[in-house]
Design a protein around this motif. Structure first.
Motif, PDB file in Angstrom:
ATOM      1  N   ARG A 138      -1.616   0.382   0.764  1.00 34.41           N
ATOM      2  CA  ARG A 138       0.007  -0.913   1.087  1.00 34.41           C
ATOM      3  C   ARG A 138       0.858   0.076   1.532  1.00 34.41           C
ATOM      4  NH1 ARG A 138       0.887  -0.119  -5.596  1.00 34.41           N
ATOM      5  NH2 ARG A 138      -0.308   2.618  -5.185  1.00 34.41           N
ATOM      6  N   THR A 139       2.172  -1.336   3.053  1.00 41.00           N
ATOM      7  CA  THR A 139       2.834  -1.262   3.417  1.00 41.00           C
ATOM      8  C   THR A 139       4.307  -0.496   2.569  1.00 41.00           C
ATOM      9  OG1 THR A 139       3.351  -3.620   3.738  1.00 41.00           O
ATOM     10  CG2 THR A 139       1.693  -1.722   5.900  1.00 41.00           C
ATOM     11  N   ASP A 140       3.724  -0.561   1.342  1.00 41.17           N
ATOM     12  CA  ASP A 140       4.629  -1.092   0.404  1.00 41.17           C
ATOM     13  C   ASP A 140       4.472  -0.857  -1.450  1.00 41.17           C
ATOM     14  OD1 ASP A 140       7.087  -1.594  -1.271  1.00 41.17           O
ATOM     15  OD2 ASP A 140       7.748  -3.736  -0.251  1.00 41.17           O
ATOM     16  N   PRO A 141       5.493   0.358  -1.409  1.00 45.75           N
ATOM     17  CA  PRO A 141       4.674   0.745  -2.416  1.00 45.75           C
ATOM     18  C   PRO A 141       4.633  -0.281  -4.271  1.00 45.75           C
ATOM     19  CG  PRO A 141       5.949   2.291  -1.421  1.00 45.75           C
ATOM     20  CD  PRO A 141       6.188   1.221  -0.643  1.00 45.75           C
ATOM     21  N   ALA A 142       5.672  -1.323  -3.277  1.00 44.28           N
ATOM     22  CA  ALA A 142       5.865  -2.318  -4.559  1.00 44.28           C
ATOM     23  C   ALA A 142       4.756  -2.535  -4.728  1.00 44.28           C
ATOM     24  CB  ALA A 142       7.025  -2.516  -4.569  1.00 44.28           C
ATOM     25  N   LEU A 143       3.965  -3.073  -3.586  1.00 43.22           N
ATOM     26  CA  LEU A 143       2.891  -4.285  -3.506  1.00 43.22           C
ATOM     27  C   LEU A 143       1.965  -4.299  -4.999  1.00 43.22           C
ATOM     28  CD1 LEU A 143       2.535  -4.539  -0.094  1.00 43.22           C
ATOM     29  CD2 LEU A 143       2.691  -6.534  -1.806  1.00 43.22           C
ATOM     30  N   PRO A 144       1.500  -4.853  -5.156  1.00 41.93           N
ATOM     31  CA  PRO A 144       0.321  -4.740  -6.473  1.00 41.93           C
ATOM     32  C   PRO A 144      -0.869  -4.474  -6.157  1.00 41.93           C
ATOM     33  CG  PRO A 144       0.371  -6.651  -6.108  1.00 41.93           C
ATOM     34  CD  PRO A 144       1.319  -6.435  -5.334  1.00 41.93           C
ATOM     35  N   ARG A 145      -1.288  -4.301  -5.023  1.00 42.03           N
ATOM     36  CA  ARG A 145      -2.779  -4.097  -4.314  1.00 42.03           C
ATOM     37  C   ARG A 145      -2.547  -3.691  -2.980  1.00 42.03           C
ATOM     38  NH1 ARG A 145      -3.255 -10.023  -5.862  1.00 42.03           N
ATOM     39  NH2 ARG A 145      -4.535 -10.755  -3.840  1.00 42.03           N
TER      40      ARG A 145
END
Length: 540
Positions: free
Chosen positions: A347-354
């Motif tokens: 994930r390029t952003d830890p907030a992404l769900p997957r």
């Protein structure tokens, strides 16, 4: 079985079409004709796994499409190889076996397509597989597609790549098709005993042993024939002559994301204004035919190494002889594998769900490819390796439209890559992540220097310019005949019937409501199997 009338006529012997031929003919109750525009897959460089470098530009095996110059790719006109032979693109691809993220299929279901959720399709994936790693809750054993575990075979540098990924916080993942997709690991590939496991080998060749199956090669479908709103036959060209064949039950188009919308449009099904402008009689106005094109875009970063890579084996003539002899005698070594040995999802952003990015590790480099040659055939004269990535869920959308009523003319492919701010921003974050690999303890002592793009490219705008210039398709086009319940927003129903017609379906990757995260061949094969189940249910 009449030479001119069959229960089912399948257009296209690709990843889905071969599966359909086997499944629809298995009971012996129905006659099946398969029309394939290309020829045989019985060629040495098709069967040898790493031989796909030789098929990359071969017009005997490859449609060799070229997309339109793309502003998102700095004006480049991208090369689009698509299989033109038995097995379709499964006969010329890189063989990586990735199903997609479970949530991808749940999104298909939640978009109004019952029966296409992950729990619905997981049993199909398990039935398809003969997984060398063994059967479990996710993997299958005993199916027609042999899946090879490369763990014991990969280049030693792959271990450093795995260690580097773990330093960066990615978990070691033994199976990207298991309970979790995220992490770093070694790819499984579709080979068996050192030979490519295409859908032709797994499905079509066994089906061709049956008396109720006929395969016509070098047979280009030119249009669907109708009686009112019912599809009744197919017109096709073979040896320069037109032929017609009738279908007593159904016609199934399985030409893939390029050829399926092309054939529908040639048959008068598609955007009304576009077809009328080309002088094609309009049979059904559907603006979605050829639109909603989705594809993964990829790029490699390349480093010069302090230790030997596959360059030192596959570049010199003596190395080619050694690798070739080993393959011929033992059916192993680098020619028995894909160049993509390590992989991963992050994930390029830890907030992404997957995960939204896929990784590819290659223990070779091609900074200096020869003109007109697939890069894997000409590795660099010095030790080098590459780490590539591609976006999993691009928001950019393109289209594929016929240029004329001539079925021999290639359609116009508009990829529209990196046409949204979302796609640009996540790719920028992703290429910055690649630089972190070079900074890990596992990698930094192995690296002499970064060759592409080079350390002088480090600010955001130059990085964006670089990935626009060097990115390109990773050969996963989908969604040009997408599935959905609403005829105003889709081309086929959840049962894969073309809206507005009887006796006509599309069954291939073009029906994906959205692109899956990862390589698309496994999901295409699943679609062929699922499509056959739906067709057989409707014959009762």
């Amino acid at each position: 079985m009449s030479d001119r009338t069959y229960d089912f006529v399948i257009v296209g012997a690709g990843s889905a079409g071969c599966v359909l031929a086997e499944r629809l003919s298995a009971s012996g109750r129905y006659s099946v004709l398969v029309l394939e525009a290309g020829g045989s897959d019985r060629r040495f460089f098709v069967q040898m796994p790493l031989g796909y470098g030789k098929t990359f530009f071969d017009p005997r095996l490859n449609w060799n499409y070229r997309a339109e110059p793309d502003r998102g790719l700095a004006g480049n006109a991208d090369h689009w190889p698509r299989g033109k032979l038995l097995g379709g693109s499964s006969s010329i691809n890189a063989m990586v076996w990735i199903r997609g993220n479970p949530a991808d299929f749940d999104e298909w279901r939640d978009a109004g397509n019952p029966g296409w959720g992950y729990r619905d399709v997981l049993p199909i994936f398990r039935k398809i597989e003969d997984n060398e790693a063994g059967a479990d809750e996710w993997r299958g054993r005993g199916g027609p597609v042999h899946v090879t575990d490369l763990t014991r075979m990969v280049h030693p540098l792959t271990r450093a790549y795995l260690a580097a990924g773990q330093e960066l916080g990615l978990p070691l993942n033994p199976d990207f098709n298991g309970p979790h997709q995220e992490g770093i690991g070694i790819y499984q590939i579709t080979t068996r005993a050192g030979r490519r496991m295409s859908t032709s080998r797994a499905f079509l060749r066994p089906a061709m042993m049956r008396r109720n199956v006929r395969v016509e090669t070098n047979a280009l479908a030119t249009r669907i024939l109708f009686d009112g709103s019912r599809a009744i036959g197919v017109e096709y060209l073979k040896n320069g002559k037109k032929h017609e064949v009738r279908a007593g039950r159904e016609i199934i188009i399985s030409g893939g994301a390029v050829n399926s919308p092309q054939l529908l449009q040639l048959s008068g099904i598609g955007p009304a204004d576009h077809l009328r402008a080309l002088g094609i009689e309009l049979r059904h106005d559907n603006a979605n035919v050829g639109r909603n094109l989705q594809d993964h875009q990829g790029i490699n970063y390349t480093w010069k190494a302090r230790q030997a890579t596959l360059n030192q084996l596959l570049r010199p003539w003596w190395g080619k002889v050694l690798a070739g002899s080993r393959y011929l005698l033992l059916r192993d070594g680098p020619l028995s594998m894909s160049m993509n040995q390590g992989g991963g999802f992050f994930r390029t952003d830890p907030a992404l769900p997957r995960p939204n990015m896929q990784l590819y590790f290659q223990a070779f480099s091609t900074v200096l490819p020869r003109p007109g040659e697939r890069p894997i055939l000409s590795p660099d004269p010095w030790p080098g390796f590459s780490i590539g990535l591609s976006n999993c869920r691009p928001t950019s959308r393109g289209e594929i439209m016929i240029r004329s009523s001539d079925p021999l003319e290639h359609p116009k492919i508009v990829a529209n890559a990196f046409s949204t701010g979302h796609d640009v921003a996540e790719m920028l974050a992703a290429v910055k992540f690649l630089r972190h690999f070079a900074e890990t303890r596992a990698m930094r002592d192995l690296i002499v220097e970064e060759m592409l793009p080079g350390v002088s490219i480090h600010d955001d705008e130059p990085l964006i310019d670089d990935f626009r210039r060097r990115s390109g398709t990773v050969y996963h086009p989908v969604s040009t005949c997408r599935m959905g319940p609403d005829p105003a927003a889709s081309v086929v129903s959840p049962r894969l019937k073309v809206h507005g017609f009887d006796g006509l379906r599309v069954v291939d990757a073009s029906i994906f409501p959205s692109v899956v995260a990862g390589n698309t061949n496994a999901a295409s094969i699943m679609t062929g199997w699922k499509g056959a189940e739906l067709i057989l249910e409707d014959q009762r």
